[in-house]
Write a protein that holds these residues in place. Structure first.
Motif, mmCIF file in Angstrom:
data_model
loop_
_atom_site.group_PDB
_atom_site.id
_atom_site.type_symbol
_atom_site.label_atom_id
_atom_site.label_comp_id
_atom_site.label_asym_id
_atom_site.label_seq_id
_atom_site.Cartn_x
_atom_site.Cartn_y
_atom_site.Cartn_z
ATOM 1 N N LEU A 108 -1.196 6.111 -13.576
ATOM 2 C CA LEU A 108 -2.019 5.289 -12.673
ATOM 3 C C LEU A 108 -1.282 5.043 -11.364
ATOM 4 O O LEU A 108 -0.045 4.930 -11.345
ATOM 5 C CB LEU A 108 -2.346 3.943 -13.341
ATOM 6 C CG LEU A 108 -3.173 4.030 -14.630
ATOM 7 C CD1 LEU A 108 -3.291 2.649 -15.269
ATOM 8 C CD2 LEU A 108 -4.558 4.583 -14.331
ATOM 9 N N ALA A 109 -2.065 4.929 -10.284
ATOM 10 C CA ALA A 109 -1.449 4.747 -8.955
ATOM 11 C C ALA A 109 -0.704 3.418 -8.899
ATOM 12 O O ALA A 109 -1.238 2.385 -9.305
ATOM 13 C CB ALA A 109 -2.537 4.783 -7.890
ATOM 14 N N LEU A 110 0.528 3.470 -8.388
ATOM 15 C CA LEU A 110 1.325 2.243 -8.263
ATOM 16 C C LEU A 110 1.030 1.519 -6.958
ATOM 17 O O LEU A 110 1.176 0.310 -6.861
ATOM 18 C CB LEU A 110 2.819 2.595 -8.300
ATOM 19 C CG LEU A 110 3.474 2.674 -9.669
ATOM 20 C CD1 LEU A 110 4.862 3.288 -9.539
ATOM 21 C CD2 LEU A 110 3.559 1.297 -10.294
ATOM 22 N N HIS A 111 0.667 2.262 -5.939
ATOM 23 C CA HIS A 111 0.424 1.648 -4.629
ATOM 24 C C HIS A 111 -1.005 1.965 -4.208
ATOM 25 O O HIS A 111 -1.897 1.723 -5.002
ATOM 26 C CB HIS A 111 1.503 2.097 -3.641
ATOM 27 C CG HIS A 111 2.874 1.654 -4.075
ATOM 28 N ND1 HIS A 111 3.693 2.429 -4.871
ATOM 29 C CD2 HIS A 111 3.535 0.482 -3.896
ATOM 30 C CE1 HIS A 111 4.807 1.763 -5.142
ATOM 31 N NE2 HIS A 111 4.735 0.573 -4.567
ATOM 32 N N SER A 112 -1.240 2.503 -2.999
ATOM 33 C CA SER A 112 -2.631 2.772 -2.610
ATOM 34 C C SER A 112 -3.254 3.775 -3.600
ATOM 35 O O SER A 112 -2.728 4.856 -3.797
ATOM 36 C CB SER A 112 -2.679 3.346 -1.197
ATOM 37 O OG SER A 112 -3.991 3.777 -0.930
ATOM 38 N N PRO A 113 -4.384 3.400 -4.215
ATOM 39 C CA PRO A 113 -4.961 4.309 -5.209
ATOM 40 C C PRO A 113 -5.919 5.335 -4.591
ATOM 41 O O PRO A 113 -6.475 6.147 -5.310
ATOM 42 C CB PRO A 113 -5.731 3.352 -6.125
ATOM 43 C CG PRO A 113 -6.106 2.213 -5.249
ATOM 44 C CD PRO A 113 -5.108 2.123 -4.129
ATOM 45 N N PHE A 114 -6.114 5.258 -3.280
ATOM 46 C CA PHE A 114 -7.115 6.119 -2.638
ATOM 47 C C PHE A 114 -6.470 7.426 -2.190
ATOM 48 O O PHE A 114 -5.590 7.431 -1.328
ATOM 49 C CB PHE A 114 -7.753 5.396 -1.451
ATOM 50 C CG PHE A 114 -8.247 4.014 -1.824
ATOM 51 C CD1 PHE A 114 -9.327 3.871 -2.678
ATOM 52 C CD2 PHE A 114 -7.614 2.878 -1.359
ATOM 53 C CE1 PHE A 114 -9.776 2.613 -3.054
ATOM 54 C CE2 PHE A 114 -8.046 1.621 -1.731
ATOM 55 C CZ PHE A 114 -9.131 1.483 -2.580
ATOM 56 N N ARG A 163 -2.895 -5.043 -9.911
ATOM 57 C CA ARG A 163 -1.479 -4.812 -9.572
ATOM 58 C C ARG A 163 -1.289 -4.716 -8.066
ATOM 59 O O ARG A 163 -0.357 -5.291 -7.507
ATOM 60 C CB ARG A 163 -0.999 -3.535 -10.268
ATOM 61 C CG ARG A 163 0.455 -3.227 -10.008
ATOM 62 C CD ARG A 163 1.005 -2.223 -10.978
ATOM 63 N NE ARG A 163 0.279 -0.961 -10.952
ATOM 64 C CZ ARG A 163 0.525 0.043 -11.796
ATOM 65 N NH1 ARG A 163 1.452 -0.089 -12.719
ATOM 66 N NH2 ARG A 163 -0.154 1.154 -11.724
ATOM 67 N N LEU A 164 -2.210 -4.002 -7.396
ATOM 68 C CA LEU A 164 -2.085 -3.848 -5.942
ATOM 69 C C LEU A 164 -2.265 -5.201 -5.239
ATOM 70 O O LEU A 164 -1.516 -5.550 -4.324
ATOM 71 C CB LEU A 164 -3.117 -2.826 -5.441
ATOM 72 C CG LEU A 164 -3.067 -2.478 -3.962
ATOM 73 C CD1 LEU A 164 -1.686 -1.983 -3.555
ATOM 74 C CD2 LEU A 164 -4.100 -1.401 -3.634
ATOM 75 N N ARG A 174 0.745 -7.348 -5.782
ATOM 76 C CA ARG A 174 1.881 -6.820 -5.002
ATOM 77 C C ARG A 174 1.760 -7.271 -3.538
ATOM 78 O O ARG A 174 2.737 -7.717 -2.925
ATOM 79 C CB ARG A 174 1.881 -5.286 -5.085
ATOM 80 C CG ARG A 174 3.203 -4.645 -4.719
ATOM 81 C CD ARG A 174 3.094 -3.151 -4.603
ATOM 82 N NE ARG A 174 2.711 -2.442 -5.802
ATOM 83 C CZ ARG A 174 3.532 -2.161 -6.810
ATOM 84 N NH1 ARG A 174 4.779 -2.557 -6.765
ATOM 85 N NH2 ARG A 174 3.101 -1.489 -7.862
ATOM 86 N N ILE A 185 -12.623 5.996 -8.407
ATOM 87 C CA ILE A 185 -11.223 6.029 -7.947
ATOM 88 C C ILE A 185 -10.282 6.120 -9.146
ATOM 89 O O ILE A 185 -9.356 6.925 -9.156
ATOM 90 C CB ILE A 185 -10.887 4.759 -7.133
ATOM 91 C CG1 ILE A 185 -11.931 4.480 -6.050
ATOM 92 C CG2 ILE A 185 -9.482 4.859 -6.529
ATOM 93 C CD1 ILE A 185 -11.928 5.412 -4.907
ATOM 94 N N TYR A 241 0.817 -1.217 0.000
ATOM 95 C CA TYR A 241 0.000 0.000 0.000
ATOM 96 C C TYR A 241 0.852 1.271 0.000
ATOM 97 O O TYR A 241 0.383 2.321 -0.392
ATOM 98 C CB TYR A 241 -0.945 0.017 1.208
ATOM 99 C CG TYR A 241 -2.279 -0.634 0.916
ATOM 100 C CD1 TYR A 241 -3.391 0.119 0.580
ATOM 101 C CD2 TYR A 241 -2.429 -2.013 0.951
ATOM 102 C CE1 TYR A 241 -4.608 -0.469 0.289
ATOM 103 C CE2 TYR A 241 -3.634 -2.624 0.670
ATOM 104 C CZ TYR A 241 -4.730 -1.845 0.341
ATOM 105 O OH TYR A 241 -5.926 -2.438 0.047
ATOM 106 N N LEU A 242 2.076 1.179 0.516
ATOM 107 C CA LEU A 242 2.948 2.366 0.539
ATOM 108 C C LEU A 242 4.104 2.172 -0.427
ATOM 109 O O LEU A 242 4.698 1.086 -0.494
ATOM 110 C CB LEU A 242 3.521 2.603 1.943
ATOM 111 C CG LEU A 242 2.546 2.891 3.076
ATOM 112 C CD1 LEU A 242 3.325 3.200 4.351
ATOM 113 C CD2 LEU A 242 1.612 4.046 2.748
ATOM 114 N N ILE A 280 -10.455 10.518 -0.189
ATOM 115 C CA ILE A 280 -11.173 9.294 0.191
ATOM 116 C C ILE A 280 -10.598 8.730 1.493
ATOM 117 O O ILE A 280 -11.341 8.380 2.417
ATOM 118 C CB ILE A 280 -11.074 8.246 -0.934
ATOM 119 C CG1 ILE A 280 -11.848 8.747 -2.153
ATOM 120 C CG2 ILE A 280 -11.607 6.891 -0.481
ATOM 121 C CD1 ILE A 280 -11.637 7.932 -3.397
ATOM 122 N N VAL A 282 -5.137 -1.373 -12.012
ATOM 123 C CA VAL A 282 -4.593 -0.850 -10.745
ATOM 124 C C VAL A 282 -4.912 -1.812 -9.594
ATOM 125 O O VAL A 282 -4.046 -2.140 -8.765
ATOM 126 C CB VAL A 282 -5.166 0.557 -10.446
ATOM 127 C CG1 VAL A 282 -4.883 0.986 -9.021
ATOM 128 C CG2 VAL A 282 -4.578 1.573 -11.412
#
Lengths: 358, 295
Positions: free
Chosen positions: A175-181, B150-151, B154, B125, A7-8, A185, B147
């Motif tokens: 695009l978000a690589l880790h937490s997309p929020f 991928r998350l 991971r 989102i 997430y990070l 949000i 996304v």
């Protein structure tokens, strides 16, 4: 609250590890000075206690249960620096052995739950007068407030870490690589669940457990803060006076370095020139800004006495403004203190003192 | 030969009997959690199996596996993340981790964080081309699916690397592995001591729960039950503190002078270093390939 792996991004978890290093070093040094040999078993057992109390299920309305983090309780019982070590150890074991919280996120989890939560909680506990000699009701209020505020501040910090990810780590497509929020949000969601549910669980557990300790082993709670010196006002007044006399430095140094106005603090009439300087083809004063800027006229605009805006005399205006401002703040604090605090009955405090010796 | 007390035997910590929380749900759930913890702490059978990772020194195994988890956090593409997951699964097979454990607990642990990633697939989102309409104004998008996938991958790769380390290392030796990552001796000593006494503190907490369960026929009011939980924590702290004093006195009696000491009888050999080099090469290779595939 336990941030999992993934997430990070490294832009967040590496600085979090780096930020934790001085806290671990300072906690270790402080405890070595205070506890010496005793620290090792006490901290190891304290960490085991921290781990296990997170598994106590607390019944909450609706027939369901929740559990507390317990970091504020540990801070109140062992002290905030010992809590840094004990909660960190518990979090490391949870991440390594049980997959609760990520390995890469240990630094971030420790920052929120082993530093922010115990220190904020400890500060609130002492602010509300929580110590061995206060009444059980006050211990309950102080403990509950400490648990509630400590958990919510830690949850807010966690939400900010989550919410920063879409800004900090993106791929080539954006695009978000880790937490997309994002913050919009993560912060409301975390704040809502902690303000409405988990914060109250933490408050209940912390407050009631501290009352139990207060009733059965008051010697384990922190002692009352030492009495303030007889005339603290004298020292405070001298300090404030010196600061007021030094305030014109803020006037002369920018002048000397040709620093100009502070960024973003321009007067409306300066805005057109600033906009042109920042690349706008034509500067203007926004209509709404122009409309509201005249609503309030300060009695001492720009800290200057009327008609005394020239630099050498302006210094006197700075000193007078500083004295006036500090005087008003002191007055407000004194009034708030009178309004918010109540004197403890003498008999109660002395009675607890007598029973707390064993 | 000194035998362990009955409660420390792995078979004694079976959470199965505390399965259906009907009356006293909070007490029963707490009890079940303590029993699961005891089972996890006392059962070192997975680590005792004969396999590739079990035979390696934790001081080399920890940097290798946790390094692979760090590589998983750096990757951009799905193929690279799948490669890390594949390497982890291969290591699990070579270490003879049972499939039940591999696909049971290993999927359950990352389940919650992975499910939390699902909303990322919705256009609120992650905007993108809609592939599945949900309700007016909301749909699953192609970019969102990418996304979320991928998350989740991971998270799965990172958790698998960590669980590989845990399931192939005895708890007592696990934290020696942190020495390989540069952790101070005192920190490792504290962690090892904490884990050693975690079972004792969990056992004391289990007794507090059992005492409550065996002495009350019906649960009290919400306030009474909450007060009991808080009192249970206070009582546990009292016992923990007394135990800490006893342990301190016992350490003094054995000649403890404040020096952190660890029982490290073995040193990593050529096989360990070869494994570390191979894992470093694999991790670097996957990372470089991922970077080369166009970020």
């Amino acid at each position: 609250m336990h941030i999992p792996d993934g997430y990070l991004g490294p832009q967040t978890y590496i600085p979090a590890w780096v930020a934790m290093a001085p806290f671990w070093a300072a906690a270790s040094a402080k405890l070595q000075r205070e506890l010496r040999l005793r620290q090792v078993p006490l901290l190891a057992l304290g960490a085991a206690f921290t781990f296990v109390i997170m598994m106590f299920n607390v019944p909450i309305p609706g027939g369901t249960t929740g559990h507390a983090v317990g970091a504020v309780l540990v801070a109140a019982l062992l002290g905030p620096w010992a809590a840094v070590i004990a909660v960190s150890l518990a979090l490391i074991v949870q991440a390594l052995m049980f997959g609760d919280g990520g390995i890469t996120a240990i630094g971030a989890n420790c920052l929120t739950m082993a530093v922010i939560m115990p220190f904020v909680g400890w500060g609130v506990f002492r602010l509300f007068g929580g110590h061995a000699t206060t009444s059980p009701a006050r211990t309950l209020v102080a403990g509950a407030a400490a648990g509630y505020i400590g958990l919510n501040v830690a949850a807010l910090a966690t939400a900010v870490l989550f919410g920063l990810q879409p800004l900090l780590s993106r791929d080539a497509a954006g695009l978000a690589l880790h937490s997309p929020f994002g913050l919009g949000i993560a912060v409301p969601v975390m704040a809502a669940e902690h303000l409405l549910v988990f914060g109250w669980v933490e408050a209940l557990v912390t407050g009631l457990a501290l009352v139990y300790v207060r009733q059965t082993m008051p010697e384990l709670l922190p002692t009352a803060a030492p009495a303030p010196p007889a005339r603290p006002w004298k020292r405070v007044a001298v300090t404030l006076l010196v600061l007021a006399l030094l305030s014109p430095i803020g006037l002369f140094l920018p002048e000397y370095f040709k620093a100009g106005d502070a960024w973003g603090e321009w007067a409306p009439e300066d805005l057109p020139a600033q906009m042109q300087e920042h690349g706008f083809a034509q500067g203007y004063i926004p209509r709404q800004l122009e409309r509201v800027s005249g609503l309030w006229r300060a009695p001492l605009p720009d800290y200057a006495l009327p008609g005394q805006e020239a630099p050498p005399v302006l210094g006197i205006g700075y000193v007078l403004s500083a004295l006036l401002g500090m005087g008003m703040i002191v007055l407000l604090i004194v009034m708030a203190r009178r309004f918010l605090t109540r004197k403890e009955p003498d008999g109660l405090a002395s009675g607890v003192d007598a029973s707390g010796g064993g | 030969m000194v035998s362990l007390p009955a409660w420390m035997h792995p078979a004694a910590a079976d959470p199965a009997p505390i399965a259906a929380p009907r009356r006293h749900p909070a007490v029963r759930r707490g009890l079940a959690a303590m029993l699961r913890l005891l089972a996890a702490l006392l059962d070192d059978r997975p680590a005792a199996r004969r396999g590739l990772l079990q035979a390696l020194d934790p001081r080399v195994k920890a940097p290798a596996l946790l390094g692979l988890a760090v590589v998983a956090t750096l990757l951009h593409g799905l193929p690279a993340l799948l490669a890390v997951y594949g390497v982890a699964l291969l290591l699990a097979l070579l270490s003879r981790i049972p499939a039940r454990q591999l696909f049971g607990a290993w999927l359950l642990v990352p389940l919650v964080p992975a499910l939390a990633a699902l909303p990322a697939a919705v256009n609120v989102i992650t905007p993108g081309a809609p592939v599945l309409p949900l309700w007016p104004g909301a749909s699953v998008t192609d970019a969102g699916l990418y996304v979320a996938a991928r998350l989740m991958l991971r998270i799965l790769a990172c958790v698998t690397c960590t669980l590989l380390l845990v399931n192939t290392t005895r708890p007592a030796r696990l934290f020696h592995g942190l020495r390989g990552l540069g952790a101070p001796k005192l920190a490792v000593m504290l962690l090892a001591m904490m884990v050693r006494y975690l079972a004792v503190v969990a056992r004391a907490a289990e007794e507090i729960h059992l005492a409550k369960l065996s002495r009350t026929l019906l649960p009290g009011t919400l306030r009474q039950e909450q007060t009991w939980v808080a009192a249970g924590m206070g009582a546990l702290f009292r016992r923990t503190r007394a135990l800490g004093e006893d342990v301190y006195l016992a350490m003094l009696a054995r000649g403890y002078t404040g020096e952190a000491a660890l029982l490290e009888t073995t040193r990593p050999g050529p096989r360990e270093w070869a494994f570390l080099a191979a894992m470093a090469a694999i991790g670097a290779g996957i990372w470089l390939l991922d970077a080369g595939m166009g970020r």
